[in-house]
Design a protein around this motif. Structure first.
Motif, PDB file in Angstrom:
ATOM      1  N   LEU A 674      49.652  42.160  34.377  1.00 44.29           N
ATOM      2  CA  LEU A 674      49.909  41.796  35.765  1.00 44.29           C
ATOM      3  C   LEU A 674      50.495  40.393  35.838  1.00 44.29           C
ATOM      4  CD1 LEU A 674      46.706  43.063  37.597  1.00 44.29           C
ATOM      5  CD2 LEU A 674      49.001  44.019  37.782  1.00 44.29           C
ATOM      6  N   SER A 675      51.276  40.146  36.868  1.00 41.20           N
ATOM      7  CA  SER A 675      51.818  38.807  37.055  1.00 41.20           C
ATOM      8  C   SER A 675      50.684  37.831  37.341  1.00 41.20           C
ATOM      9  CB  SER A 675      52.807  38.806  38.222  1.00 41.20           C
ATOM     10  OG  SER A 675      52.111  38.959  39.448  1.00 41.20           O
ATOM     11  N   LEU A 676      50.967  36.564  37.138  1.00 42.14           N
ATOM     12  CA  LEU A 676      49.974  35.522  37.411  1.00 42.14           C
ATOM     13  C   LEU A 676      49.541  35.537  38.875  1.00 42.14           C
ATOM     14  CD1 LEU A 676      51.684  32.714  35.347  1.00 42.14           C
ATOM     15  CD2 LEU A 676      49.426  33.665  34.868  1.00 42.14           C
ATOM     16  N   VAL A 677      50.482  35.772  39.762  1.00 50.64           N
ATOM     17  CA  VAL A 677      50.161  35.793  41.185  1.00 50.64           C
ATOM     18  C   VAL A 677      49.230  36.956  41.504  1.00 50.64           C
ATOM     19  CG1 VAL A 677      51.114  36.070  43.503  1.00 50.64           C
ATOM     20  CG2 VAL A 677      52.288  34.619  41.837  1.00 50.64           C
ATOM     21  N   ALA A 678      49.515  38.141  40.949  1.00 49.48           N
ATOM     22  CA  ALA A 678      48.646  39.299  41.192  1.00 49.48           C
ATOM     23  C   ALA A 678      47.255  39.057  40.624  1.00 49.48           C
ATOM     24  CB  ALA A 678      49.260  40.550  40.577  1.00 49.48           C
ATOM     25  N   ARG A 679      47.183  38.421  39.465  1.00 47.57           N
ATOM     26  CA  ARG A 679      45.870  38.122  38.882  1.00 47.57           C
ATOM     27  C   ARG A 679      45.094  37.128  39.749  1.00 47.57           C
ATOM     28  NH1 ARG A 679      48.269  36.571  33.226  1.00 47.57           N
ATOM     29  NH2 ARG A 679      46.204  35.678  32.808  1.00 47.57           N
ATOM     30  N   ALA A 680      45.803  36.155  40.320  1.00 52.31           N
ATOM     31  CA  ALA A 680      45.148  35.206  41.222  1.00 52.31           C
ATOM     32  C   ALA A 680      44.606  35.920  42.453  1.00 52.31           C
ATOM     33  CB  ALA A 680      46.128  34.110  41.631  1.00 52.31           C
ATOM     34  N   ARG A 681      45.374  36.865  42.979  1.00 51.67           N
ATOM     35  CA  ARG A 681      44.913  37.612  44.141  1.00 51.67           C
ATOM     36  C   ARG A 681      43.669  38.435  43.802  1.00 51.67           C
ATOM     37  NH1 ARG A 681      50.981  39.427  46.091  1.00 51.67           N
ATOM     38  NH2 ARG A 681      51.380  37.595  47.410  1.00 51.67           N
ATOM     39  N   LEU A 682      43.669  39.027  42.627  1.00 53.55           N
ATOM     40  CA  LEU A 682      42.502  39.827  42.236  1.00 53.55           C
ATOM     41  C   LEU A 682      41.256  38.965  42.080  1.00 53.55           C
ATOM     42  CD1 LEU A 682      43.884  42.486  39.718  1.00 53.55           C
ATOM     43  CD2 LEU A 682      43.186  42.790  42.091  1.00 53.55           C
ATOM     44  N   ILE A 683      41.423  37.757  41.523  1.00 50.89           N
ATOM     45  CA  ILE A 683      40.280  36.847  41.402  1.00 50.89           C
ATOM     46  C   ILE A 683      39.720  36.531  42.793  1.00 50.89           C
ATOM     47  CG2 ILE A 683      39.604  34.479  40.827  1.00 50.89           C
ATOM     48  CD1 ILE A 683      41.562  34.646  38.459  1.00 50.89           C
ATOM     49  N   SER A 684      40.605  36.186  43.715  1.00 50.09           N
ATOM     50  CA  SER A 684      40.171  35.882  45.077  1.00 50.09           C
ATOM     51  C   SER A 684      39.502  37.104  45.706  1.00 50.09           C
ATOM     52  CB  SER A 684      41.374  35.460  45.930  1.00 50.09           C
ATOM     53  OG  SER A 684      42.016  34.335  45.378  1.00 50.09           O
ATOM     54  N   LEU A 685      40.111  38.250  45.547  1.00 44.06           N
ATOM     55  CA  LEU A 685      39.607  39.474  46.172  1.00 44.06           C
ATOM     56  C   LEU A 685      38.221  39.843  45.646  1.00 44.06           C
ATOM     57  CD1 LEU A 685      39.972  42.064  47.852  1.00 44.06           C
ATOM     58  CD2 LEU A 685      41.204  43.038  45.906  1.00 44.06           C
ATOM     59  N   GLN A 686      38.088  39.879  44.322  1.00 44.78           N
ATOM     60  CA  GLN A 686      36.827  40.313  43.728  1.00 44.78           C
ATOM     61  C   GLN A 686      35.669  39.400  44.130  1.00 44.78           C
ATOM     62  OE1 GLN A 686      38.870  40.636  39.741  1.00 44.78           O
ATOM     63  NE2 GLN A 686      37.406  42.305  39.481  1.00 44.78           N
TER      64      GLN A 686
END
Length: 889
Positions: A674-686
């Motif tokens: 996953l892109s860095l941005v998508a991974r950042a979103r997942l961290i925030s989401l989880q």
């Protein structure tokens, strides 16, 4: 009074309805001549007009028809039931009978009579004369509903020219009207690229569009995923309903006209000079006047049918023996290969079907054109017809490309299996290698797989040099191309700093056009990722110019150009430009939308998410996921799933967020991540969904990873996410990164950071206003939130109250696309963006004329939008719209 017809609900055309209503309500106004092709919705429109008129008229309706056209007064018979057969033949008796029936002074309330004549083009001369007399005597107002072909009676056109009739034309559906109709017929949303393809195929004719939708659903060409309909294969117009419609449209043509129409349809396109040798010249002129055929302005003046769907159905309706005879005549008259792409394809396919001789070089050229037009089925047929060793490898490349477009990567790879080792010319070797690299990436082989392809390419070049096929200079040029493939592998690994200088040199100095195109694309993507999005967009414009020099030979680079342009616009923060760009691509409605529609849909959804237009972003993102499930050429599905999960949580749909998050985690990521941005979103989401404090250290680690790779655009987004979640210690680092990045987003973030550092609440409020005006609802909310924090820390309660109120308004705007609904106010989520824009202007006090001037459209267009808004929101007055909507800009 005659029986009322059963009609479909009118879609759109509200301004036209109002125009007809206004004309009929004018006591001294003329009658109405309502013109439109068969299926354009004249009856539905008139039904809506009668509803609008209500009790202000007494409607009567008669139906003319071809079978009644030769019988005097036959169409008027339902209104003459009290006359004897002898009296019906007497014009004076008929006139008196109708005068008695229509005359308002013999009816309670003196409500004026209105006569609606369906299929007025078939009205017999006697009836036309009689109705004209009744109109002139002001006994009745009349509306004639006529097709453009056959032409209305000459008397009606004379009445129009003399001002006794007001002429209105029912035009094809607009894109937003087509969206509404597709959703009504299928009962669920339809993705925009599918609507565009079907709208183009039907030429905006509501009846044809409806038939396409019903047939597509029945045949499986339209598939439903997660409550959205998607076109999964090119439209095939084989349904009996569509054939009946087209058959009726051409029944009125004489034998000469039908033969000409069939000839043009079978040929796809023909030079006018050639068509004149095959068909009657008067027939060609007649069909052009009727709007069946169009003569292009190119140097050969190629002739085509105006409606692609009609052409396709006609080809199926022509009897086989008759069609073969026409084909042989066309082939003989062409005396060589046609010049147009569709004409050449038809020529070659006919030759193969009829056994006519055709050179394999021409077949190969046709296969390339079929790939250019995204017609994989025809490519398969053409490529498999090539058997000689001379063109075997080239045919295999085209076959592999068609299978790649169709998503059958294993079959595509199989077709390419031997080409790199056996190709005897550098162009075929290049195309095979580039396609093999794409296939390697598609199946998750990663940069290692791409590097292996580059090595095989170099080995093949040495083989060609050893046998004298390539000179040393040509080998060097081709090795540059293979080197570009290696650079793309390094780029995929995130080593942007290692490749940019070499890519820039190849972009500036390569003599070979294809090397420049490849270098320009790769350099642009690298620049955009490293924070130089504006520079990247400039290079991409130059690449687009290079590609335009030969769209046929270099068409396989265009999807990459589109993909990188979308990414660069996103990274530059040019969201409105991005959405306009996608809209332009969709309006073109090429078959490529079947293969690239998911990318376009995802790009729009991601842009709306970044802007903070969450209510619009979520459906676009969900639809892109469903499209990617059907065909995912770029391996975008995991990224899209993660993005949908994040967007769903932001609008409070945690049920969707949980579901899509689980799907994102379950996706295999072999050879990619996953892109860095998508991974950042997942961290925030989880962490937000688990009610735990956000571990900002994880975001910092992602930002560090981006910095190490030189990916400033990603670093900027990740750091901004951390600051949004309360990590003030990162503001200076965020400002430093923003200062090194190009584009509107970076410039705004820099101003945002500077205002936080100096604790300037006024500046933050001003930035919030600026962001909201530009549709950047997320940035507007962030600025307002920081202003509240600063005023709170100072204990400035008076100003804090105003800032807090502004913040609440900005937060509310995130889930309404900039429009905040008050209790019991209309649901503006039903409106399109254009309609919301008009609603905003109404609320601000603008008149319809002022709105029309501001948006550079006609007054009737604005009126039509307002009627559509009223219908969607369940309101009836302009004041209801203006008084119940609050817009925060």
């Amino acid at each position: 009074m005659t029986d009322e017809l059963i009609v479909e609900r009118l879609i759109g055309r509200f301004a036209l309805v109002q125009g007809v209503v206004d004309c009929l309500l004018d006591p001294s106004g003329p009658g109405v001549l309502l013109l439109g092709d068969a299926g354009m919705g004249k009856t539905a429109l008139m039904h809506q007009v009668l509803e609008e008129l209500g009790g202000r008229v007494r409607p009567y309706q008669i139906n003319a028809g071809p079978s009644l056209a030769r019988v005097p007064y036959a169409a008027l018979a339902p209104l003459l039931m009290e006359l004897t057969p002898e009296q019906i033949d007497q014009p004076i008796a008929v006139f008196d009978a109708l005068s008695v029936q229509f005359s308002p002074d013999r009816r309670t309330g003196a409500v004026p009579a209105l006569l609606v004549v369906e299929d007025g083009q078939y009205l017999d001369e006697n009836s036309v004369a009689l109705v004209t007399q009744l109109m002139v005597a002001e006994v009745v107002r009349v509306v004639f509903l006529c097709r453009t072909f056959p032409a209305p009676p000459a008397e009606l056109l004379t009445m129009w020219s003399e001002g006794l009739l007001e002429r209105f034309e029912v035009l094809p559906l607009e894109p937003d009207e087509a969206v509404e109709m597709c959703q009504e017929v299928l009962g669920a949303p339809v993705v925009s690229s599918t609507v565009a393809v079907l709208l183009r195929q039907s030429s905006g004719n509501p009846m044809l569009l409806r038939e396409l939708l019903l047939q597509g659903r029945q045949s499986g060409q339209l598939v439903q995923g997660n409550n959205s309909w998607i076109l999964n294969a090119p439209v095939q117009a084989a349904g009996s309903g569509l054939m009946d419609i087209v058959r009726q449209q051409v029944l009125g043509l004489d034998e000469s006209d039908r033969q000409t129409l069939e000839t043009v349809a079978l040929a796809e396109s023909l030079p006018l000079d050639t068509l004149v040798t095959l068909c009657d010249n008067n027939s060609i002129d007649h069909l052009q006047e009727l709007g069946f055929i169009h003569v292009a302005e190119d140097h050969k003046r190629h002739v085509r049918l105006v409606k692609p769907l009609v052409a396709e159905i006609l080809r199926q309706l022509v009897p086989k023996a008759r069609g073969m005879a026409i084909r042989h005549r066309i082939l003989a008259a062409l005396d060589g290969n046609p010049e147009t792409m569709d004409g050449l394809l038809r020529f070659v396919l006919w030759s193969l079907e009829t056994g006519a001789p055709v050179e394999e070089e021409t077949i190969l050229h046709a296969a390339r054109l079929a790939n250019r037009l995204y017609l994989p089925g025809q490519v398969e047929q053409l490529a498999l017809a090539i058997h000689s060793a001379k063109y075997r490898c080239e045919a295999a490349v085209e076959l592999a490309r068609a299978r790649y477009y169709s998503g059958d990567y294993r079959a595509a790879n199989s077709a390419l299996n031997y080409v790199i080792d056996e190709a005897e010319d550098p162009l075929t070797l290049r195309q095979a290698s580039l396609l093999a690299a794409q296939l390697a990436a598609s199946r998750g082989a990663g940069s290692a797989g791409v590097t292996l392809v580059a090595r095989a390419w170099n080995v093949a070049l040495q083989r060609l040099a050893a046998v004298g096929t390539l000179s040393a200079q040509k080998v060097a040029v081709e090795q540059d191309a293979a080197r570009l493939l290696c650079l793309s592998a390094s780029h995929a690994d995130g080593r942007y700093g290692d490749v940019q200088s070499e890519l820039a040199a190849l972009w500036e100095h390569s003599e070979l056009l294809e090397n420049r195109i490849q270098a320009g694309l790769l350099l642009s993507e690298s620049l955009a990722l490293t924070g130089q999005a504006s520079t990247a967009l400039g290079i991409l414009d130059s690449v687009a110019t290079l590609l335009s020099t030969d769209v046929t030979e270099h068409h396989y680079y265009r999807p990459e150009l589109i993909r990188i342009q979308l990414a660069a616009l996103h990274q530059a923060g040019e969201y409105q430009v991005l959405e306009d760009y996608v809209g332009h691509r969709i309006v073109e409605a090429e078959n490529s939308l079947l293969y690239m529609g998911s990318l376009l849909q995802f790009a729009v959804g991601a842009a709306e998410l970044n802007r903070g237009a969450l209510i619009q972003a979520l459906p676009h993102l969900i639809q892109s996921v469903e499209m990617l499930r059907l065909r995912d050429v770029r391996g975008l599905l995991p990224e899209a799933l993660a993005t949908v999960a994040y967007a769903a949580h932001l609008v409070g749909r945690n049920d969707l967020a949980v579901s899509y998050l689980a799907q994102a985690k379950a996706q295999p990521l072999v050879g990619r991540e996953l892109s860095l941005v998508a991974r950042a979103r997942l961290i925030s989401l989880q962490n937000e969904m688990s009610n735990a404090r956000l571990p900002l250290s994880q975001l910092v680690l992602l930002a560090d990873e981006a910095a190490a790779a030189g990916a400033r655009s990603a670093e900027l987004e990740v750091l901004y996410s951390a600051v949004r979640h309360g990590e003030a210690s990162l503001v200076l680092r965020l400002a430093s990164v923003a200062e090194k990045c190009e584009g509107r987003s970076a410039a705004f973030v820099l101003e945002f950071c500077r205002a936080i550092v100096v604790k300037d609440a006024v500046k933050l409020t001003d930035l919030s206003e600026l962001a909201a005006r530009e549709g950047q609802y997320l940035a507007a909310a962030d600025c307002a939130a920081q202003a509240v924090k600063i005023l709170d820390s100072r204990g400035d309660q008076a100003r804090r109250f105003g800032a807090q109120r502004l913040y609440k308004r900005r937060i509310a705007a995130l889930t309404t696309g900039g429009v905040l609904r008050e209790p019991n106010s209309p649901d503006l989520g039903k409106l399109t963006r254009r309609e919301q824009e008009i609603a905003t202007l109404v609320q601000s006090g603008c008149s319809n004329r002022e709105i029309a001037l501001q948006l550079s459209v006609s007054l009737r267009t604005i009126e039509g939008h307002l009627y559509r808004i009223f219908a969607k929101l369940g309101i009836s007055r302009r004041d209801d719209l203006a008084g119940r909507i609050s817009v925060y800009l």
